[in-house]
Design a protein around this motif. Structure first.
Motif, mmCIF file in Angstrom:
data_model
loop_
_atom_site.group_PDB
_atom_site.id
_atom_site.type_symbol
_atom_site.label_atom_id
_atom_site.label_comp_id
_atom_site.label_asym_id
_atom_site.label_seq_id
_atom_site.Cartn_x
_atom_site.Cartn_y
_atom_site.Cartn_z
ATOM 1 N N ASP A 1 -10.251 -45.153 70.728
ATOM 2 C CA ASP A 1 -10.327 -43.850 70.281
ATOM 3 C C ASP A 1 -11.337 -42.799 70.502
ATOM 4 N N TYR B 1 -9.438 -40.570 62.473
ATOM 5 C CA TYR B 1 -8.527 -39.248 62.025
ATOM 6 C C TYR B 1 -8.808 -38.703 60.575
ATOM 7 N N ARG C 1 -9.721 -33.471 64.058
ATOM 8 C CA ARG C 1 -8.693 -33.458 65.199
ATOM 9 C C ARG C 1 -7.887 -32.472 65.200
#
Length: 294
Positions: A114, A202, A207
């Motif tokens: 990520d 997240y 995001r």
């Protein structure tokens, strides 16, 4: 076969994660490593700016004339396992690298899943998170040296990579591809780690809006202790501070986000206000983690 595409008077909005609608007179997309080298040679008389995923960067102006050429590496994304090494091109996104390693039952690269960047940018800034960094896995780097006009292979020594830094920043080179150590791992364990890392990011990061990752490097006080940017920002009431459509994230003030159609001027205004308040309150000079394209 054409070695690279050329676009004229193009918007860079789709090529930067802040989604700033900056115009460029020349944008080049190489189709292969050979095309990348050809473009670097053909445009050597211009100011060359390399864009991978367009993360961790912002612009200093709204328009760039033909004196600057933007070379976008999104098509340089080949990745394969060769003689016990992961060989990956400069435009390969780090999340694709992580999934490739997982699918091959290789371990150690789960942290890349990520990180919103490409291999080229990751090598330059030694990208990582937690106790991991890409430099721990690099066996060699192929580069184009614009002083010698040759493709060369670099074998990093133990001092080549440091925290968010590599010696590549001091060398007259452009990154083409790299070979990474392929460490034995377990598919299920790798998958579990990657899903955990993604969940953590997240939950904590904004995001829902365009952003370019963490804005400022972690500073230190006069005693050498690390300071947390988000804590300082909260203390000087920067969370949610906004100019135009550029805003210090309300979810995580270590990020500056584009909540709509932010301009370059909006972004710089927010950055400057952040620096000013922290300097006035703590006598600390914040340093950008983002690369600014002059």
């Amino acid at each position: 076969m054409t070695e690279y595409f050329v676009m004229k008077d193009a918007s860079l909005k789709r090529y930067n994660t802040l989604r700033l609608d900056v115009k460029a007179a020349l944008v080049v997309l190489p189709q292969s490593v050979e095309g990348m080298v050809a473009a670097l040679r053909d445009f050597k008389d211009r100011e060359i700016v390399i864009i991978g995923n367009g993360s961790n960067m912002m612009f200093d102006r709204d328009h760039y004339d033909e004196n600057t050429v933007f070379i976008v590496t999104i098509l340089l994304n080949d990745i394969e396992l060769v003689n016990g090494e992961i060989v990956t091109e400069a435009g390969t996104r780090l999340n694709r690298l992580a999934w490739f390693a997982c699918e091959q039952s290789l371990g150690g690269l789960e942290f890349c899943e990520d990180i919103p960047g490409t291999m080229g940018g990751a090598l330059i800034m030694n990208a990582g998170q937690w106790q991991y960094a890409i430099g721990q896995y690099v066996k060699w780097v192929d580069v184009y040296n614009f002083e010698t006009d040759a493709v060369e292979r670099i074998i990093p020594d133990e001092d080549f990579f440091a925290y968010r830094h590599s010696k590549l920043t001091q060398m007259p080179v452009f990154i083409l591809r790299a070979g990474l150590e392929a460490r034995e791992g377990d598919y299920n364990e790798a998958l579990e780690k990657m899903l955990y890392y993604r969940h953590e990011r997240y939950v904590k990061q904004p995001r829902n809006f365009a952003n370019a990752g963490s804005v400022f490097k972690r500073p230190k006080d006069k005693e050498g202790n690390s300071l947390y940017v988000w804590k300082m920002f909260d203390a000087v009431k920067l969370r949610g501070f906004q100019v135009g459509d550029a805003m210090v994230s309300e979810k995580h003030p270590g990020f500056i986000v584009n909540v709509g159609n932010a301009t370059v001027a909006d972004m710089h205004a927010v950055i400057n206000e952040c620096k000013k308040r922290v300097k006035d309150e703590y006598d600390v000079d914040l340093e950008l983690e983002w690369r600014v394209i002059k």
